[in-house]
Design an enzyme around this catalytic site. Structure first.
Site: not given
Lengths: 456, 904
Positions: B504, B579
């Site tokens: 990430d 996200d």
């Protein structure tokens, strides 16, 4: 393709120790055996169709309800019965047959997967009986404790109710006294009032001056009285002897409370005593009786009235507190009463958690930092059949960009009253496990405990 | 996982700080518009017109494989070098660089899988105005016009594509500060918010325009949260490609997101083409169209009057540095473009089968106990899953490669517990490294001098999850080799073979950096971060995937998920759309976002099921599971601040709905696996827009609320709250589609209204296809390894169907290194279903067999025979007259065998 055994010979060790052989298709519980008659056409248990018996457990799903494949994984909705002799029988979804994972302790679910399963039923059975036994003991003792709790609560409740009744009686008398004194006061004040109206301003000034002076004199006097050892300082212990100063009127004046009154100082001299005096002067009882020679009759009447009115207020507060306590739902037999005004702590690697039943839950970092409110008493919120298994604390400190903190407390039976674990499954939603004898159920007869072969 | 709300402060503080975000939306002010990006503003100020560039034909040099030619900018007399290549597979490469740059300009390495093989170019004619070159087959020519310089690719009389036709070629040559003729803002220094970019190399940007006559539909250039069909950018910002960690991104706009793939596809009924702009610097893409402003009526009027100008789309690419290096993929079919692009940058990695199962993730599963209870929850509720994920809180103080000693004291015990259930785990490893002298990883990177440097040559430091962090220079091959070695079992303590990795924050995310990323004047060796920005994330995933392969001695396939990506990232694993939020529009946008990625090579794509930020309503959660189950990467994920949402927390009815759709996913795993294999071999996208398979049907060109999985399944997820029905377009005149739940047959080339309830997920199987399924769904994909197949044969109106079956061990590289797989063709024709071997020299044995064959759209036979090994045996069957479904009962042949089923 796979080759499967249609019938399985199951060997049981019954309680008498004599092996008994019972033939039935793999995965069928004894109760359903009559539906699976060898060499007769099989009708799906939902009655949807009838198939030749050689299609039972042939690793192809013919029945919508999965009943033709009790011993294979062919049907998506099938279930497999393992006898688990020595432990407890169970059903598993048929998708767990031959999936390489041992599910039945008797290893019967993995008959063709190559999984190396060991029969662990005996150990599990022993372990379970052991656990059940221990549980039963705990329940038994816990239940006895619970009976005591119920008894105590009952007594306590009666006492408190009696007290309230007495107090209410006293209150009535007090109220009458207050009324009487009010009349006295008003009569006594009449001339004063007239004078006051005439010289209002002058009177106010004069009154203030007198009060200040009197107060100072009183303060000096009090200081001397308090300073038992005459060292020029009033100390905590010296002040503590004056029980009437108790701020919460619970009957005891603790050291902490005194420290509070003294603004945190261990002792004070005459100059710093002034601030202490403001804290105590209303309650302070002089150690020698003195005549207030200069007190006007009006002032006397006023003071009498105010004193009695104050006593009435205090009594009201006490009655309200007791009534509040009596109004809580402490369980069907008031068995949770003993938790009231108690607190229980659990220390984890990072925090100290504190549960004060019927009041609040909080969390404090172990190594300094301020306390966080994880919720104040909300309600009992267990399942419908027994709401007293779960407590809910709500409206705690708000989370950043999130909800207010809340805590669910799960109660289980135990001899001790302790918080056994805390967790935060979702952000700001806490879960606490708490044991107490108050939830212990009346133990079932020990003879009824399972011994592993109830099926036979 | 996530990004930071308050970029100017360390994020760890922002969670408790008082700077509460009042609105739920991206803070646009944190990210540049074109106007705030000096080179974009400069370039965009340039209007179409006469180009100052001229080709110097006398400099033309032609070798076997390439043509070179100098260009001159008549305004400043700077010479450029043009290189033209004709590449194998119907592609043309155009490179433009300065003839004599002051310093070398950056050319992006490691994206092309090899130097693309060339084919000879030949000069057909040449005069003072230009040169005509032959592009070989099909009468294709490349015309170089000299004054002004322009390139046209033609087929017969038609122009397919032109370069610099609007005169927007602009190449800012390297220069010395003192030689700058005029002092202009943003040339040698640029400030955005509190950040100053020192720009020691001055202006270096490049730009080129492309015209696409006859084209009205362009696609690609992900990642943007926007429709599948790209919009014109007149009057707004261009589409931006600059890998950024955008907190709470907004939908339907051209803002940059986490990844960048500078590939655009152009499509019309005649042809599909692609433009691959190989540049890793910040890039902006302008799109305009001569028909965009016209109403349908206006277009019709043009048509009736016959005076119509041809529709045309114009595209302009602008990048901050590097060179112009463009690959023009000439198709003509969509599948040709996919294989052309695959031949340049490689194909989707072939993932382990388990990674196509369901993934359960949350920021965070708190501790080992939590992991165990979630794992048990799946078994208690009889829901399959393959992977449980751990986010940043699992590591000791966000020191990746470590475990929190209190929460995860026994990682191997935990992993063994999962292994006993034949399940797996993913733990996060981000590329920001905590600056901490007690941390082995940091110390080794420091001692090996592997960190990215700031402009002054010291280690670059920025804020991220652990606080002050260093950023390893993944552009260095030695650094990547070292990083890979950290995944060895003896280096990564607590790791086991069922532990995989999630990268990430690899944009890279720097909470206190400009636009939440790294300063452009930071240094990677001799190159500026400006030059390499968009490829940083690719390198992180590359080194991680390599590490996973290495730890197994080169035997096992890796599985690595990444948030940032670039052209070529498809070779290293899966990507997700970052996200998102628990909102219906975010569910909808997951479809075009993954479709766009699929078109440019990245097939293994998914969105956080349920939505990352905020709490989904139960209906939204169920609908998201239904949609996610039919997208390639299927993972539920949730933000730290959300309430728990494991599938069984919403009442028994909803648990049942979620269980049902996850089971549908598992039953279809053989088909998904085969499609991933196909993507790996050919570059064909797994999740596709309808136009890929129906390129002549204009009705499909803008559809992005439904999609195909492979060629054979059409899915129209329900993405509206409270929906009572959806209208699905079933393509293909003369074709039929079968509802996979009811087997009802529908004609193609129609809009079909489908009433829906909360349990509905409209899915159709194409008539003419055969799909293998494993209908015995178990608790993980590994448990289903040896289970039998059911073949779903959906007949076309001509009673024909074909499909494939691919089987291997599901996890190793032996399919590649030892040819250990089964690949069979399944054909139904002339009332016979035949399985034949597509790979006779392959060897793999399976114990799976064929338990059932469903033939949809069949008529009732009198007899069914299985022909195998020279023998004929009768097969039981049932026929459902209401739906015309013939079910063959337990034919029983091994899935790897040759056989024929005869219907008589």
């Amino acid at each position: 393709m796979t080759c499967l055994h249609l019938l399985l010979t199951l060997v049981f060790a019954v309680s008498l120790g004599t092996p008994v052989e019972i033939q039935r298709p793999r995965g069928v519980p004894l109760t359903k055996k009559p539906f699976y008659e060898e060499n007769k056409p099989f009708t799906c248990l939902d009655g949807s169709r009838t198939i030749p018996f050689d299609r039972v457990n042939d690793d192809y799903c013919d029945c919508k309800d999965g009943s033709d494949e009790p011993g294979t994984a062919a049907c998506p909705n099938g279930s497999f019965h393992c006898t688990n002799a020595g432990y407890r029988p169970m059903f598993i979804p048929s998708s767990r047959i031959n999936d390489g994972i041992c599910d039945c302790c008797d290893t019967t679910d993995e008959y063709n997967s190559g999984a190396k399963c060991e029969n662990t039923c005996k150990e599990l059975g022993l372990k379970e009986r052991d656990v059940l036994q221990k549980m039963a003991e705990i329940t038994k003792e816990g239940f006895l404790l619970k009976q005591q709790l119920i008894e105590e609560a009952k007594k306590g409740r009666e006492e408190k109710q009696g007290k309230v009744t007495d107090m209410q009686e006293n209150k009535k008398q007090l109220e009458e006294k207050v009324e009487a004194l009010r009349t006295v006061k008003e009569t006594a004040e009449q001339p004063e009032k007239e004078a006051k109206e005439r010289h209002l301003k002058a009177w106010e000034e004069q009154k203030a001056a007198i009060r200040l002076e009197k107060d100072k004199a009183k303060m000096a006097e009090a200081f001397l009285e308090l300073d038992d050892n005459a060292d020029g300082f009033v100390s905590v212990s010296e002040l503590q002897s004056h029980a009437e100063l108790d701020p919460d009127a619970d009957g005891t004046l603790t050291e902490t409370e005194v420290q509070g009154l003294m603004g945190g100082a261990a002792q004070v001299d005459t100059s710093t005593f002034e601030s202490v005096w403001t804290n105590i002067k209303d309650k302070y009882h002089s150690e020698v009786s003195r005549e207030e020679a200069d007190m006007s009759s009006a002032q006397k009447a006023r003071d009498d009235f105010e004193d009695s009115e104050k006593a009435l207020r205090e009594m009201d507060d006490q009655i309200r507190n007791i009534e509040k306590e009596l109004s809580f739902d402490f369980g069907p037999d008031a068995e949770f009463t003993y938790l009231y005004s108690q607190c229980y702590e659990l220390t984890t690697s990072e925090y100290i958690y504190r549960l004060c039943p019927f009041n609040r839950v909080s969390q404090k970092p172990k190594y300094g930092g301020s306390e966080t409110n994880l919720g104040t008493w909300g309600s009992w919120s267990g399942p419908e059949n027994n709401k007293y298994l779960v407590m809910k604390y709500e409206h705690g400190t708000g989370c950043w960009q999130g909800p207010n903190r809340s805590t669910t407390v799960k109660l289980t039976c135990g001899k001790e009253t302790v918080v056994t674990s805390t967790s935060e499954p979702s952000r700001c939603e806490y879960l606490m496990e708490f044991t107490t004898p108050a939830v212990c159920q009346e133990p079932a007869n020990m003879d009824l405990l399972p011994h592993g072969h109830e099926e036979l | 996982r996530k990004s930071c709300a308050v970029p100017s402060s360390p994020c760890s503080c922002s969670w408790t700080s008082s700077s509460v975000l009042l609105t739920f939306a991206v803070d646009r002010g944190n990210f540049k518009t074109c106007d705030q990006s000096a080179f974009c503003k400069r370039q965009r100020a340039l209007k179409p017109g006469q180009s100052p560039y001229r080709a110097l034909l006398e400099t033309l040099e032609l070798s076997d494989s390439r043509l070179t030619l100098q260009l001159i900018n008549d305004n400043n007399k700077v010479h450029l070098l043009l290189e033209l290549y004709r590449l194998q597979g119907n592609m043309t490469r155009v490179k433009i660089n300065e003839l004599k740059p002051l310093r070398p300009r950056f050319e992006v390495p490691d994206v092309l899988i090899a130097e693309p093989p060339t084919e000879p170019l030949s000069v057909l004619s040449k005069d003072d105005n230009g040169v005509v070159l032959s592009l070989g087959a099909k009468n294709q020519r490349l015309i170089v016009s000299a004054r002004p310089f322009r390139l046209d690719i033609m087929q017969g009389p038609e122009v397919l594509l032109s370069l610099n036709s609007r005169g927007l070629l602009a190449f800012e040559h390297l220069r010395l500060h003192k030689d700058t003729d005029k002092e202009e803002d943003g040339l040698w220094e640029e400030t955005f918010k509190s950040h100053t970019d020192t720009k020691p190399n001055g202006p270096t940007s490049i730009s080129l325009d492309f015209s696409l006559p006859g084209v009205e539909h362009v696609y690609g250039i992900p990642e943007h949260a926007d429709d599948l069909k790209l919009k014109t950018t007149d009057g707004g910002d261009p589409y931006r490609l600059y890998n950024l960690d955008v907190f709470q991104y907004e939908l339907y706009n051209p803002m940059a997101l986490y990844g960048s793939i500078p590939v655009m596809l152009a499509h019309n009924t005649q042809r599909t083409m692609g433009i691959f702009w190989l540049n890793a610097a910040e890039t902006w893409v302008d799109i305009s169209s001569n028909t965009a402003g016209k109403t349908v009526f206006g277009k019709m009027l043009d048509f009736v009057q016959g005076s119509s100008e041809k529709p045309q789309t114009d595209v302009r690419w602008i990048s901050e540095s590097g060179i112009i290096d463009v690959f023009i993929m000439l198709g003509p079919k969509p599948s040709d473009v996919f294989s052309q692009y695959a031949s340049l940058t490689g194909t989707q990695s072939f993932p382990p089968l388990a990674s196509l199962g369901y993934h359960q993730c949350r920021w965070n599963y708190n501790d080992q106990e939590d992991v165990k209870s979630v794992d048990q929850g799946f078994d208690q509720h009889d829901i399959p899953y393959d992977f449980i994920w751990l986010d940043i809180e699992h590591a000791d103080g966000k020191r990746y490669f470590t475990w929190d000693p209190h929460k995860f004291p026994q990682p191997k015990e935990m992993l063994q517990g999962l292994m006993d259930k034949r399940r797996k785990m993913v733990a996060i490893v981000d590329p920001h490294i905590r600056v901490d002298s007690g941390y082995k990883i940091h110390n080794e990177i420091t001692s090996k001098d592997f960190y990215v440097k700031n402009k002054d040559g010291r280690n670059y430091e920025g804020w991220c999850w652990p606080g002050n962090s260093g950023y390893p220079d993944f552009t260095k091959p030695e650094m990547r080799a070292w990083w890979s070695s950290m995944f060895a079992y003896d280096q990564y303590e607590g790791s086991m073979e069922n532990l995989f990795t999630w990268n990430d924050m690899n944009e890279p995310s720097v909470f206190n950096g400009p636009e939440v990323t790294m300063h452009k004047d930071a240094l990677h060796g001799k190159w500026e971060h400006r030059d390499i920005h968009n490829i940083y994330g690719l390198y992180v995933q590359m080194a991680t995937a390599e590490g996973q392969t290495q730890r197994s001695g080169g035997v096992e396939r890796p599985f690595v998920l990444t948030r940032a990506f670039f052209a070529g990232s498809q070779r290293y694993g899966a990507v997700w759309t970052g996200d998102n939020a628990a909102e219906w529009d975010h569910l909808k946008i997951s479809i075009p976002m993954c479709l766009s990625l699929g078109l440019v090579g990245v097939s293994f794509c998914g969105a956080d099921v349920g939505g990352f930020f905020k709490n989904p309503s139960t209906e939204l959660l169920v609908r998201w599971y239904q949609t996610g189950a039919y997208q390639p990467f299927f993972r539920a994920h949730a933000h730290l601040d959300t309430t728990r949402r494991e599938p069984w927390l919403f009442g028994p009815e909803n648990t049942a709905l979620i269980r049902e759709v996850i089971r549908q996913r598992y039953a279809l795993l053989p088909y998904w696996y085969q499609l991933l294999y196909q993507a790996h071999k050919t570059g064909m996208p797994v999740m596709r827009p309808l136009w890929v398979d129906y390129p002549k049907d204009t009705a499909t060109f803008t559809i992005d609320d439904e999609f195909l999985i492979g060629s054979d399944l059409l899915v129209h997820p329900v993405t509206e709250e409270g929906s009572r029905g959806v209208t699905a377009y079933l393509p293909g005149a003369g074709e039929v589609w079968y509802d996979v739940h009811t087997f009802q047959k529908h004609n193609g080339a129609q809009n079909l209204y489908i009433p829906v309830t909360l349990s509905s997920i409209p899915v159709f199987q194409r008539g003419g296809s055969i799909i293998p399924r494993k209908d015995r769904v178990r608790r993980s994909s590994a448990c289903m390894e040896n289970d039998p197949y059911t073949l779903y044969v959906a007949l076309s109106p001509k009673k024909f169907a074909e499909g494939e079956l691919y089987i291997d061990d599901g996890h190793s590289l032996n399919y590649d290194t030892k040819k250990e797989f089964i690949h069979r063709s399944l054909t139904f024709a002339n009332n016979a279903l035949t399985s034949s071997n597509l790979c006779p020299d392959c060897n793999f044995l399976t114990s799976s067999w064929i338990e059932k064959v469903l033939i949809l759209g069949a008529s009732k036979p009198s007899k069914v025979l299985l022909k195998m090994d020279g023998k004929e045996t009768p097969v039981d069957f049932e026929f459902d007259t209401s739906m015309s479904v013939l079910t063959l009962r337990k034919p029983g042949m091994n899935a790897g065998a040759d056989w024929t089923l005869l219907l008589q």
